[in-house]
Structure formats: C-alpha cells, structure tokens
Scaffold this motif. Structure first.
Motif, PDB file in Angstrom:
ATOM      1  N   ALA A  59      10.789  -8.648  -7.041  1.00 41.74           N
ATOM      2  CA  ALA A  59      11.059  -8.713  -5.609  1.00 41.74           C
ATOM      3  C   ALA A  59      10.347  -9.900  -4.970  1.00 41.74           C
ATOM      4  CB  ALA A  59      10.627  -7.418  -4.930  1.00 41.74           C
ATOM      5  N   ASP A  60      10.997 -10.503  -3.973  1.00 45.53           N
ATOM      6  CA  ASP A  60      10.389 -11.528  -3.134  1.00 45.53           C
ATOM      7  C   ASP A  60      10.221 -10.945  -1.735  1.00 45.53           C
ATOM      8  OD1 ASP A  60      10.335 -13.623  -5.081  1.00 45.53           O
ATOM      9  OD2 ASP A  60      12.500 -13.843  -4.807  1.00 45.53           O
ATOM     10  N   TRP A  61       9.259 -11.465  -0.988  1.00 43.70           N
ATOM     11  CA  TRP A  61       9.028 -10.918   0.341  1.00 43.70           C
ATOM     12  C   TRP A  61       8.543 -12.000   1.301  1.00 43.70           C
ATOM     13  CZ3 TRP A  61       3.978 -10.745   2.410  1.00 43.70           C
ATOM     14  CH2 TRP A  61       2.955 -11.051   1.510  1.00 43.70           C
ATOM     15  N   SER A  62       8.756 -11.723   2.579  1.00 45.08           N
ATOM     16  CA  SER A  62       8.254 -12.600   3.639  1.00 45.08           C
ATOM     17  C   SER A  62       7.738 -11.715   4.762  1.00 45.08           C
ATOM     18  CB  SER A  62       9.363 -13.529   4.148  1.00 45.08           C
ATOM     19  OG  SER A  62      10.416 -12.768   4.728  1.00 45.08           O
ATOM     20  N   GLY A  63       7.039 -12.304   5.714  1.00 39.94           N
ATOM     21  CA  GLY A  63       6.384 -11.521   6.752  1.00 39.94           C
ATOM     22  C   GLY A  63       4.920 -11.339   6.406  1.00 39.94           C
ATOM     23  N   SER A  64       4.272 -10.374   7.021  1.00 39.45           N
ATOM     24  CA  SER A  64       2.849 -10.171   6.765  1.00 39.45           C
ATOM     25  C   SER A  64       2.482  -8.697   6.888  1.00 39.45           C
ATOM     26  CB  SER A  64       2.011 -10.988   7.754  1.00 39.45           C
ATOM     27  OG  SER A  64       2.201 -10.528   9.079  1.00 39.45           O
ATOM     28  N   PHE A  65       1.399  -8.325   6.250  1.00 42.42           N
ATOM     29  CA  PHE A  65       0.836  -6.984   6.407  1.00 42.42           C
ATOM     30  C   PHE A  65      -0.662  -7.066   6.155  1.00 42.42           C
ATOM     31  CE2 PHE A  65       2.450  -7.400   2.083  1.00 42.42           C
ATOM     32  CZ  PHE A  65       1.366  -7.042   1.294  1.00 42.42           C
ATOM     33  N   SER A  66      -1.389  -6.157   6.775  1.00 42.01           N
ATOM     34  CA  SER A  66      -2.843  -6.180   6.659  1.00 42.01           C
ATOM     35  C   SER A  66      -3.393  -4.773   6.850  1.00 42.01           C
ATOM     36  CB  SER A  66      -3.436  -7.116   7.707  1.00 42.01           C
ATOM     37  OG  SER A  66      -4.845  -6.987   7.767  1.00 42.01           O
ATOM     38  N   PHE A  67      -4.433  -4.456   6.086  1.00 46.46           N
ATOM     39  CA  PHE A  67      -5.154  -3.197   6.259  1.00 46.46           C
ATOM     40  C   PHE A  67      -6.423  -3.390   7.088  1.00 46.46           C
ATOM     41  CE2 PHE A  67      -2.649  -2.448   2.435  1.00 46.46           C
ATOM     42  CZ  PHE A  67      -2.180  -1.159   2.638  1.00 46.46           C
ATOM     43  N   GLY A  68      -6.615  -4.591   7.614  1.00 41.85           N
ATOM     44  CA  GLY A  68      -7.835  -4.869   8.354  1.00 41.85           C
ATOM     45  C   GLY A  68      -9.040  -4.688   7.448  1.00 41.85           C
ATOM     46  N   ARG A  69      -9.992  -3.917   7.890  1.00 36.33           N
ATOM     47  CA  ARG A  69     -11.172  -3.636   7.079  1.00 36.33           C
ATOM     48  C   ARG A  69     -10.992  -2.407   6.198  1.00 36.33           C
ATOM     49  NH1 ARG A  69     -16.321  -4.677  11.179  1.00 36.33           N
ATOM     50  NH2 ARG A  69     -15.850  -6.874  11.646  1.00 36.33           N
ATOM     51  N   ASP A  70      -9.880  -1.736   6.334  1.00 32.92           N
ATOM     52  CA  ASP A  70      -9.636  -0.521   5.549  1.00 32.92           C
ATOM     53  C   ASP A  70      -9.306  -0.869   4.098  1.00 32.92           C
ATOM     54  OD1 ASP A  70     -10.081   0.968   7.770  1.00 32.92           O
ATOM     55  OD2 ASP A  70      -7.974   1.421   8.182  1.00 32.92           O
ATOM     56  N   ARG A  71      -9.647   0.062   3.210  1.00 30.89           N
ATOM     57  CA  ARG A  71      -9.353  -0.107   1.787  1.00 30.89           C
ATOM     58  C   ARG A  71      -8.283   0.913   1.396  1.00 30.89           C
ATOM     59  NH1 ARG A  71     -14.173  -0.239  -0.042  1.00 30.89           N
ATOM     60  NH2 ARG A  71     -14.465   1.989  -0.350  1.00 30.89           N
ATOM     61  N   PRO A  72      -7.131   0.448   0.879  1.00 29.71           N
ATOM     62  CA  PRO A  72      -6.064   1.385   0.516  1.00 29.71           C
ATOM     63  C   PRO A  72      -6.305   2.028  -0.852  1.00 29.71           C
ATOM     64  CG  PRO A  72      -5.342  -0.852   0.085  1.00 29.71           C
ATOM     65  CD  PRO A  72      -6.707  -0.960   0.700  1.00 29.71           C
ATOM     66  N   GLY A  73      -5.839   3.244  -0.992  1.00 31.18           N
ATOM     67  CA  GLY A  73      -5.786   3.910  -2.286  1.00 31.18           C
ATOM     68  C   GLY A  73      -4.337   4.202  -2.623  1.00 31.18           C
ATOM     69  N   TYR A  74      -3.947   3.979  -3.879  1.00 24.98           N
ATOM     70  CA  TYR A  74      -2.527   4.074  -4.261  1.00 24.98           C
ATOM     71  C   TYR A  74      -2.339   5.043  -5.414  1.00 24.98           C
ATOM     72  CZ  TYR A  74       1.883   2.513  -6.441  1.00 24.98           C
ATOM     73  OH  TYR A  74       3.128   2.456  -7.019  1.00 24.98           O
ATOM     74  N   LEU A  75      -1.439   6.003  -5.227  1.00 24.78           N
ATOM     75  CA  LEU A  75      -1.052   6.923  -6.294  1.00 24.78           C
ATOM     76  C   LEU A  75       0.362   6.558  -6.720  1.00 24.78           C
ATOM     77  CD1 LEU A  75      -1.992   9.586  -7.814  1.00 24.78           C
ATOM     78  CD2 LEU A  75      -0.431  10.768  -6.256  1.00 24.78           C
ATOM     79  N   ALA A  76       0.496   6.012  -7.931  1.00 23.55           N
ATOM     80  CA  ALA A  76       1.821   5.631  -8.440  1.00 23.55           C
ATOM     81  C   ALA A  76       2.661   6.870  -8.709  1.00 23.55           C
ATOM     82  CB  ALA A  76       1.676   4.801  -9.706  1.00 23.55           C
ATOM     83  N   GLN A  77       3.963   6.656  -8.854  1.00 23.87           N
ATOM     84  CA  GLN A  77       4.875   7.779  -9.076  1.00 23.87           C
ATOM     85  C   GLN A  77       4.548   8.513 -10.373  1.00 23.87           C
ATOM     86  OE1 GLN A  77       9.641   7.957  -9.486  1.00 23.87           O
ATOM     87  NE2 GLN A  77       8.903   6.979  -7.620  1.00 23.87           N
ATOM     88  N   GLU A  78       4.159   7.790 -11.387  1.00 22.86           N
ATOM     89  CA  GLU A  78       3.826   8.383 -12.679  1.00 22.86           C
ATOM     90  C   GLU A  78       2.601   7.681 -13.264  1.00 22.86           C
ATOM     91  OE1 GLU A  78       5.272  10.944 -13.959  1.00 22.86           O
ATOM     92  OE2 GLU A  78       7.188  11.069 -12.884  1.00 22.86           O
TER      93      GLU A  78
END
Length: 510
Positions: A59-78
């Motif tokens: 995938a290619d993407w444009s635009g922006s995103f930010s969590f600021g000072r927050d740290r994300p946690g990610y649970l994959a599907q499997e």
C-alpha cells in the motif's frame, strides 16, 4: 491522542484507492469501531497507523497522522505461525519490556486480564491455549509496553461466549482510547462510543470514510433512517419532476405538430407558433437546470444479497439425525460422554460451548454421516474453508465446476449479489479475505440445493453489515440447520434450539 489528517491509502496491486481524505481525532474515552465490508482497508489502516513499514509492501499513502506524545499498542489479527508454534514462555521472553517487568508488575498485569501468572512462563505452545486464553496472553504482551492508546484488529476472533463477554467488559473498562475492528455485532454495540465506516462505492471504485460520534447500534439505526429519508425525498421530487416533464413534452409535441401543419398562406399563425416554440424551448432549458438541483438518491455500499431455494425442504418430523455417542474423543483425550441428539424436520439447531470442548469434532462426525445419506441432500461448511474448497481455483470455477456457459453466468450473477468485484471473481480463492471466502462457501451451499446445512461458525468472518443479511437468509432457509456458533446474533435470530456441549453431553443452554 491520535490525529489523522487527509489520509489516503492506495493498494499497489490494482492501484485502487481504499481510503480517501480520512480525518479523525481519537481522544480520552473514545472507543472507535472501524467497520466496513471485506477488503475495504480496515486492517491496512491499523497496520499503517502503528508502523507504516507493515503496509509498505502492498500500500501507498499520503496525508499525515500523529499520536502526539502517546505510545500506541497494536494487537494484530493473528499471532505469527512461529509464535503459535513456540511456547508461551518464549513468546514473552521475546519482549524486552515484558522481561523488564518486576514480579509485582507481572502479577498486576495478570490480574488485569484475569490470567494466572504461571501462563507467562508456560512451556505449552501458544496454539495449545484456548482462543480466550490466547487473546489474553497476546494482550498482556501489548500492555507490557505501557501503551497510551490501543489498535486492536479482530480481538474477538474465535472466542467462545464466556470469553466474548469478558472481552467486552475489559475493553469497556480498561480506560485507554482504542481504534478496533470486530465482526461481532453484539460486542460493537456494547463497547463502541464512535464509529469509523469505510465504504467502497460504485463497484468498489469510490472510497468514502464516515466518522460518527455514536455507538455502533445508534449509528446503524441513524444511517438506515437517513438513507430511507433521503431516498423518499429524492423519489418524491423525481415523481413530481417527471409529471411536469411529461406535461412539457406534450406541450412541445403539440406545438411541433401545429408548426408542421400550418399553411404557408397563414404567416401570422406561423409567427405566433414560432414565438410559442421559443417559450417551450426556454421551458425545456429550465427543466434541465432543475434536473441538476434534484435531491440525489442516497449513495451507499449496498449489503450482500443471498437466498436459498424454496424447494430445499425437509418434511416436518422426518428424522434428520438420531445420534447416540457413548464417547467423543480425540487422540489421547476424551472430550465428552453420553451424547444424545435428535434433529427432526426443518429444525434449526445451534451447538455452543467453551473453546476446545469438541464442538468442531462433533460437527465433523455429524457431517460425515449426513453427507452419505441418500434420502437427504446435506452440505457442509467447515471452519477451515480449505477442508472443502480448492483455494487455487477462482470463485467462478468453484461455483461452476462443469465450465458450462450458462453456469458461469449464474455464478457471476450470484457473486455479484454478494458484492464480489469482477477482479476478485477471477482471483484464486486463496488470495481472498476470510469474509469473501465465507460468502463463497455460502454461495456454493445456495447452489447445491441442499436441504440440510451443517455449518461450523458460518458468520465468523462476515462484516457486521453483511451478517444481518446472511442471518435472515439462514433463518428463512426451509430445510434443517445444524450449526456451531459463538455469534450471539446468529444464536438469537437463526437457532430454534441451542445446546451446550459439556463433558457429560449436550445440555439445553440456560
């Protein structure tokens, strides 16, 4: 806080844009459910937000995103295949942050997830834990990183009823903002505070992202009401416009007829008719301008459509299944004893029970017997689709094994009603999403003419917007159904009887 600004995502394989101009803010207390049909970019979005390198290959993407000072946690599907084969102890040893936790911190983490701390050092492979235990273990490793915001991709997959209820309570009470994907409609209704709806309109060529600060149930009701209201207004406008347009056409035809009939010896009448024609033409131009201002018919991604043949009936009272099984076992273990089950006429039965209790084993045994019957036409949908489907074949080939032209037309029409784009009809089934494979299996059942359906988790991979349509079709099915499911909507809307598999046999669900 998560801030997404004008995010657009395009698939490299077919250069199709799946998310366009997405703007979203996720703050304290927000639990945002990401919904949409299969292939609309839900999992891709979560991967990209967590770590853009996870989506770089496709995938290619444009635009922006930010969590600021927050740290994300990610649970994959499997979990990965290597993680599933390895022990729980190895799974947690691979996490530096978890390894750095003190004994007190590990105990607090286990208590938060209703786990025994011994599970963190268990030599048992991750695949050996139940679905509910496995999601808790995987969540434990995510939470060990002390995230400020959670990205959860299908945490409800393959959970039994008890584990689903635990997960709902945990998600609602954990206190962290979250962006999550789930196919479980009951969980969506009970957990979400807002919705991100990803749609692909006009035969999956026009993406649309809708953000609604409403719980899932309220969003679905408001969306349905808005679509119906807009459609009524648009059709009413069009009916009035069409009446006026027909009146205009009659006037124009009358003037044109009079012009064609007027005598050259009557120039005065000719001039009057010419003037009148100018007025009629002006009226026509006004109609064209008004046509452009008409309220648009609502544009939305239509749900799937599926029906079963009305002739696929079973006479009322006919014995479909009379099973007496002293013992249900797998190598090295007895799962249940003294199983007695009778299914008669157009009964619709659902079997539930904890993960690992033997439901799928029992259903396979039932299927092996019913598929041999000559007085019934039985069809089986397993939990693992590869058990009955050659995943190297395309959907059209699977639904039309004879290769006949008439069969191909019918297969394409059926796949179209299930919202398969033409490129997916020609793609090997192994490359399709779990939801598209599930719809393919259900389509093959509809074409089979079977009057007994044996279904192992038939709705587990369907989007929450497709699920209601499939449940209505199964509820209206005129034959018998023997199913295993954890889908509480399926149990409530399709099953006429629900039995729980226990070590001492099948018991009515209390």
């Amino acid at each position: 806080m998560l801030q997404i600004n004008d995010l657009t995502i395009t698939c490299r394989r077919d250069l199709r844009t799946i998310v366009e101009h997405l703007n979203l803010t996720l703050g304290p207390g927000d639990r945002c459910a990401v919904i949409g049909e299969e292939g609309n970019g839900k999992s891709t979005l979560l991967r990209l937000l967590y770590d853009s390198s996870l989506a770089e290959g496709y995938a290619d993407w444009s635009g922006s995103f930010s969590f600021g000072r927050d740290r994300p946690g990610y649970l994959a599907q499997e979990a990965s295949e290597a993680e599933m084969r390895g022990s729980a102890a190895d799974y947690f040893a691979a996490s530096e942050r978890f390894s750095a936790l003190t004994g007190k911190e590990r105990a607090a983490l286990a208590a938060n997830l209703d786990l025994d701390t011994a599970a963190f050092s268990s030599p048992r492979p991750l695949s050996g834990f139940s679905g509910g235990e496995r999601v808790k273990l995987r969540l434990a490793r995510v939470l060990a990183d002390d995230p400020d915001i959670l990205l959860l991709d299908e945490p409800s997959n393959d959970l039994d009823l008890e584990a689903l209820e635990w997960l709902e309570d945990w998600m609602s009470g954990c206190g962290l903002p979250m962006l999550f994907v789930s196919h479980d409609e009951t969980l969506l209704e009970r957990v979400s505070t807002m919705v991100l709806h990803l749609e692909l309109l006009r035969r999956k060529t026009a993406p649309r992202a809708t953000v609604a600060r409403l719980p899932y149930g309220e969003y679905v009701a408001a969306r349905s009401s808005s679509i119906a209201r807009q459609e009524r207004a648009a059709r009413k406008e069009r009916e009035e416009f069409d009446r006026q347009l027909e009146r205009y056409r009659r006037i124009r035809q009358k003037v044109e007829h009079a012009q064609a009939s007027v005598s050259r010896q009557d120039p005065h009448s000719g001039r009057l008719l010419k003037k009148k024609m100018h007025s009629v033409q002006s009226m026509g131009r006004r109609f064209e301008r008004e046509r452009e201002k008409l309220t648009a018919l609502p544009e939305f991604e239509e749900p799937v459509f599926l029906t079963f043949p009305a002739g696929a009936t079973v006479p009322r009272g006919k014995a479909v299944l009379e099973l007496e099984l002293p013992e249900l076992s797998v190598p090295g273990r007895i799962l249940a004893r003294d199983i007695r089950l009778g299914v008669y006429g157009p009964d619709k039965l659902c079997i539930v029970g904890p993960n690992g209790c033997g439901k799928t084993t029992l259903l396979r045994l039932i299927a092996s017997g019913l598929l041999q019957r000559r007085d019934l036409r039985a069809a089986y949908m397993p939990q693992d689709y590869a058990d009955t489907v050659d995943l190297s074949m395309t959907p059209v080939e699977l639904l039309n094994p004879s290769g006949a032209r008439s069969g191909e037309t019918r297969a394409r029409e059926l796949l179209g009603s299930l919202r398969y784009p033409s490129d997916e009809m020609a793609r090997p089934a192994g490359e399709l999403s779990g939801g598209q494979r599930a719809k393919l299996l259900l389509a093959s059942l509809a074409l089979s003419g079977a009057n007994v359906l044996i279904l192992d988790e038939p709705t587990r991979n369907l989007s929450p917007l497709s699920g209601p349509v499939i449940r209505r079709a199964l509820s209206a099915f005129p034959g018998a159904i023997i199913a295993v499911s954890h889908d509480r909507k399926f149990i409530g809307e399709v099953a006429e009887r629900t039995l729980m598999l226990t070590p001492s046999g099948l018991l009515p669900l209390s």
